[in-house]
Enzyme design. Structure first.
Site, PDB file in Angstrom:
ATOM      1  N   GLY A   1      23.492 -26.925  -8.767  1.00 19.68           N
ATOM      2  CA  GLY A   1      24.433 -26.543  -7.730  1.00 19.68           C
ATOM      3  C   GLY A   1      24.287 -27.430  -6.497  1.00 19.68           C
TER       4      GLY A   1
ATOM      5  N   GLY B   1      22.431 -24.890 -11.976  1.00 18.16           N
ATOM      6  CA  GLY B   1      23.776 -24.347 -12.134  1.00 18.16           C
ATOM      7  C   GLY B   1      24.399 -24.634 -13.481  1.00 18.16           C
TER       8      GLY B   1
END
Length: 386
Positions: A97, A145
């Site tokens: 992320g 992520g």
């Protein structure tokens, strides 16, 4: 990977979502543009979501999270689509992320950083409730992520290029995106080893930890996707292309891992590894060395709490509450500085020693927040292939 240029464009009229969003052009672009960080199309019976930010190893920002969520809804509502495949451009499916954004905003506007996590975590949960097969192709780097986009789906594919990791303890953070749920359920505490060490593993180890289902050769991915697009079921296609992943170091050392990583505190795990003295135990100690002591304590706590959880959503809510505590602390900012900003690889943790971490105070600082999932959808059963 199959080129996105060959996909059929998805008209905005295919879903109410696209009718309401002026961000979409009338047709899905046939040429990859510089700003097309997430590409979507329909290839026969296969819906395609392709991450296209290779210069950042397809790392997720908020716009990408939102695009994926919108595109899932469009493809699930398309009656021609029988399965959905997630792929990535270049060397990675997704390397994580947008931690640089969180690092920049966390101190001054923590609610903005938390808002990113909230949308990302809702997307992770959404994937776990897909009504159609979700085929995540972890061809290359899959971390952070990217793991959240993959492990909660129905079909998880690795290749000889896969490098899978949850490296968060090395940046003063903890495994999130619902990974506490999946890591805690890995056999023989293999997930505890993965989450605490942050080590990068390959295809065989990822399958051994029940974080992937099958391995196929990277060069076979286009053929796999083509077969599914032609109407073959995902299971039948995977059966045809799957290969033996080979030996797994984690599986070979599962008894040692299970014996040591079931210990209830980090200090005990360190002591047991030293007492064992085997090559694998010493290599594990080397992986743990230099990690944030606070992150190690918090990660072990979250994994043990996940053991008693009844749903992925419970774990995501717990991770979300821990996020707020992390943003108010020191180690996350120092870890990201050392790894991403200055890149000196020399974080100065506070506290620097494991014995100086006040676990009671750390856990007391984690305050429950309103659930991200006030109620599950009534049709929350996962896909059932015809």
């Amino acid at each position: 990977m199959t080129s996105a240029k060959a996909w059929l464009p998805l008209s905005r009229s295919a879903s109410p979502i696209f009718r309401e969003n002026s961000r979409m052009s009338e047709d899905f672009p046939r040429d990859i543009g510089a700003n097309d960080t997430v590409l979507m199309g329909v290839d026969g019976a296969l819906g395609r979501i392709h991450l296209n930010r290779p210069e950042a190893l397809n790392s997720l920002n908020l716009d990408m999270v939102r695009k994926i969520a919108w595109e899932i809804e469009a493809l699930e509502s398309n009656p021609a689509v029988r399965a959905i495949a997630l792929t990535g451009e270049g060397r990675a499916l997704c390397a994580g992320g947008d931690i640089k954004m969180i690092w920049q905003t966390g101190r001054t506007t923590p609610e903005a950083a938390l808002a990113f996590w909230a949308e990302e975590y809702r997307l992770n949960a959404r994937i776990s409730h897909m009504r159609k097969p979700w085929l995540a192709v972890m061809d290359g780097i899959c971390m952070g992520g990217g793991v959240g986009l993959s492990v909660h789906g129905s079909h998880r594919v690795v290749t000889e290029r896969t490098r899978f990791a949850m490296p968060e303890t090395g940046i003063g953070y903890f495994p999130d995106v619902g990974s506490t749920w999946t890591l805690a359920r890995a056999p023989e505490h293999l997930g505890f080893w993965i989450g605490l060490t942050g080590a990068s593993i390959g295809a065989a180890d990822t399958i051994a930890a029940s974080l992937a289902d099958v391995m196929i050769p990277s060069e076979a991915v286009p053929g796999l996707l083509s077969d599914i697009a032609s109407g073959r079921t995902v299971d039948a296609a995977l059966d045809s292309y799957s290969v033996d992943p080979g030996a797994s170091a984690l599986k070979d050392n599962a008894a040692l891992i299970d014996r040591i990583f079931r210990i209830e505190n980090i200090a005990g795990i360190f002591a047991a590894l030293r007492a064992d003295g085997s090559d694998f135990a010493m290599a594990t100690l080397a992986h743990l060395a230099g990690k944030s002591p606070t992150s190690l304590v918090l990660t072990l706590h979250l994994l043990r709490e996940a053991n008693g959880s009844t749903s992925l959503e419970d774990c995501l809510d717990r991770e979300y509450a821990a996020d707020a505590t992390i943003l108010a602390g020191h180690d996350f900012y120092e870890g990201v500085r050392a790894a991403v900003i200055d890149k000196d690889r020399a974080p100065v943790w506070s506290p620097a020693r494991l014995e100086d971490v006040n676990q009671a105070a750390l856990l007391a600082a984690i305050k429950p927040r309103p659930s991200l999932f006030p109620r599950l959808p009534s049709d929350s059963l996962q896909w059932k292939e015809n």
